[in-house]
Design a protein around this motif. Structure first.
Motif, mmCIF file in Angstrom:
data_model
loop_
_atom_site.group_PDB
_atom_site.id
_atom_site.type_symbol
_atom_site.label_atom_id
_atom_site.label_comp_id
_atom_site.label_asym_id
_atom_site.label_seq_id
_atom_site.Cartn_x
_atom_site.Cartn_y
_atom_site.Cartn_z
ATOM 1 N N SER A 1 3.757 0.227 9.731
ATOM 2 C CA SER A 1 3.786 -0.585 8.515
ATOM 3 C C SER A 1 4.071 -2.056 8.794
ATOM 4 C CB SER A 1 4.819 -0.031 7.531
ATOM 5 O OG SER A 1 6.096 0.025 8.144
ATOM 6 N N LYS B 1 13.528 10.662 3.378
ATOM 7 C CA LYS B 1 12.780 11.222 2.264
ATOM 8 C C LYS B 1 12.154 12.579 2.578
ATOM 9 C CE LYS B 1 11.685 6.805 0.044
ATOM 10 N NZ LYS B 1 10.611 5.882 -0.380
ATOM 11 N N LYS C 1 0.456 7.141 6.536
ATOM 12 C CA LYS C 1 -0.636 6.160 6.485
ATOM 13 C C LYS C 1 -1.437 6.271 7.781
ATOM 14 C CE LYS C 1 -0.299 2.269 4.312
ATOM 15 N NZ LYS C 1 0.058 0.871 3.923
ATOM 16 N N LEU D 1 -4.662 2.255 -3.013
ATOM 17 C CA LEU D 1 -3.236 1.963 -3.122
ATOM 18 C C LEU D 1 -3.014 0.457 -3.186
ATOM 19 C CD1 LEU D 1 -1.738 4.592 -0.635
ATOM 20 C CD2 LEU D 1 -2.070 4.765 -3.104
ATOM 21 N N PHE E 1 5.047 11.210 3.651
ATOM 22 C CA PHE E 1 3.916 10.317 3.445
ATOM 23 C C PHE E 1 3.385 9.835 4.786
ATOM 24 C CE2 PHE E 1 2.060 6.112 2.292
ATOM 25 C CZ PHE E 1 1.203 6.517 1.292
ATOM 26 N N GLY F 1 0.786 -1.225 0.000
ATOM 27 C CA GLY F 1 0.000 0.000 0.000
ATOM 28 C C GLY F 1 0.814 1.269 0.000
ATOM 29 N N PHE F 2 2.001 1.219 -0.610
ATOM 30 C CA PHE F 2 2.855 2.398 -0.704
ATOM 31 C C PHE F 2 2.923 2.869 -2.154
ATOM 32 C CE2 PHE F 2 4.259 0.344 3.175
ATOM 33 C CZ PHE F 2 4.381 1.418 4.049
ATOM 34 N N ILE F 3 3.305 4.125 -2.326
ATOM 35 C CA ILE F 3 3.396 4.717 -3.656
ATOM 36 C C ILE F 3 4.789 5.301 -3.863
ATOM 37 C CG2 ILE F 3 2.414 6.900 -2.803
ATOM 38 C CD1 ILE F 3 1.103 7.228 -5.574
ATOM 39 N N TYR F 4 5.359 5.050 -5.031
ATOM 40 C CA TYR F 4 6.707 5.540 -5.330
ATOM 41 C C TYR F 4 6.652 7.036 -5.628
ATOM 42 C CZ TYR F 4 11.197 6.179 -7.656
ATOM 43 O OH TYR F 4 12.448 6.633 -7.993
ATOM 44 N N THR G 1 -2.828 8.965 3.201
ATOM 45 C CA THR G 1 -3.826 8.027 2.696
ATOM 46 C C THR G 1 -5.197 8.362 3.288
ATOM 47 O OG1 THR G 1 -3.350 6.474 4.488
ATOM 48 C CG2 THR G 1 -2.123 6.191 2.432
#
Length: 281
Positions: free
Chosen positions: A177, A138, A205, A253, A203, A99-102, A233
């Motif tokens: 996570s 990040k 969640k 996702l 990011f 459920g992660f996005i690059y 999210t």
């Protein structure tokens, strides 16, 4: 020096120092102009910036006096930025397992970083932030840009203590996570006295990492004025951090699916409208 040259010089001097008090007496020698002339120039620059929706020049009262540039993004810039991000993020090839996005390429784009920094700084410009805090790695570029536009230092939370950090304060937390117990630390020297901290991340969640940062900052008796994230999210709806603002919300996702991306923090009005929609579906 001609007035046109002086205006360019003064404008650059102010724009290079967002949210920083600038004494007109201090730039008199630099621009070879009388203080009265500089005051007229400031009024002209303020009018131009406000007309272009690029911010304003704030007059600082008191014995020291001076002016301060408060940066803004224009409505057209907000709209173009939001459309560009939605177009780039809504790509099924960006979806990762779990459920992660690059987003590394997007968060490595200097123009994206600059725009995010300005938007975060604008959202918290009245919060008297004196330190921006982020977790390696990040979120660092976004935090650097935010700290620049808020004119305050940056403190980086480490997942592993480094000898170059000197004396540190650490906490343990449960990762959202993988549900593992992890640790994070921050150098004691990185935190100012009577800290008013803004937490910045890329990011979110459930918000476990940001909550751990809040707990870590509590060890310094710091006041956390808020949490700003690039994307959050939609699920779970209830985050572990209550006071946060996101530029974008993402859903669906799953690997192979096209994520749904919704711009959120485009203005205070948008934030208010969205809150009202949530309260009155």
């Amino acid at each position: 020096m001609r007035r046109s040259e002086r205006l360019i010089g003064l404008t650059k001097h102010l724009l290079d120092r967002p949210n920083q008090a600038v004494s007109l007496s201090g730039v008199q020698g630099l621009l070879n102009a009388a203080k009265s002339s500089l005051s007229e120039d400031v009024a002209f620059i303020r009018q131009a910036l406000e007309g272009l929706e690029q911010g304003t020049i704030q007059t600082i009262s008191g014995a020291a006096g001076g002016v301060r540039y408060i940066p803004r993004l224009s409505a057209s810039e907000r709209t173009a930025f939001a459309a560009d991000m939605v177009s780039r993020l809504e790509d099924s090839s960006r979806m990762l397992a779990g459920g992660f996005i690059y987003m590394s390429d997007i968060l490595g784009d200097p123009m994206v970083i600059d725009n995010v920094g300005r938007l975060f700084a604008e959202a918290y410009s009245d919060s008297h932030v004196n330190v921006v805090v982020t977790v390696e790695t990040k979120g660092i570029p976004l935090a650097v840009a935010t700290a620049h536009y808020l004119n305050c230092p940056l403190a980086i939370v480490r997942r592993e203590h480094r000898v170059t950090d000197g004396s540190v304060v650490s906490v343990h937390y449960v990762s959202g996570s993988n549900r593992r117990i992890q640790s994070m630390s921050i150098s004691k020297r990185a935190m100012p006295d009577f800290a008013r901290a803004l937490v910045v991340d890329d990011f979110m969640k459930a918000g476990a990492t940001c909550k751990a940062v809040v707990h870590l900052l509590a060890e310094f008796q710091a006041t956390v004025v808020g949490t700003a994230v690039f994307a959050a999210t939609t699920e779970p709806k209830e985050k572990l951090v209550a006071d946060y603002k996101a530029l974008f919300e993402v859903s669906d996702l799953e690997e192979g699916k096209v994520p749904i991306v919704l711009p959120v923090m485009q203005s205070d009005a948008v934030l208010q409208d969205k809150g009202e929609m949530r309260a009155n579906p």
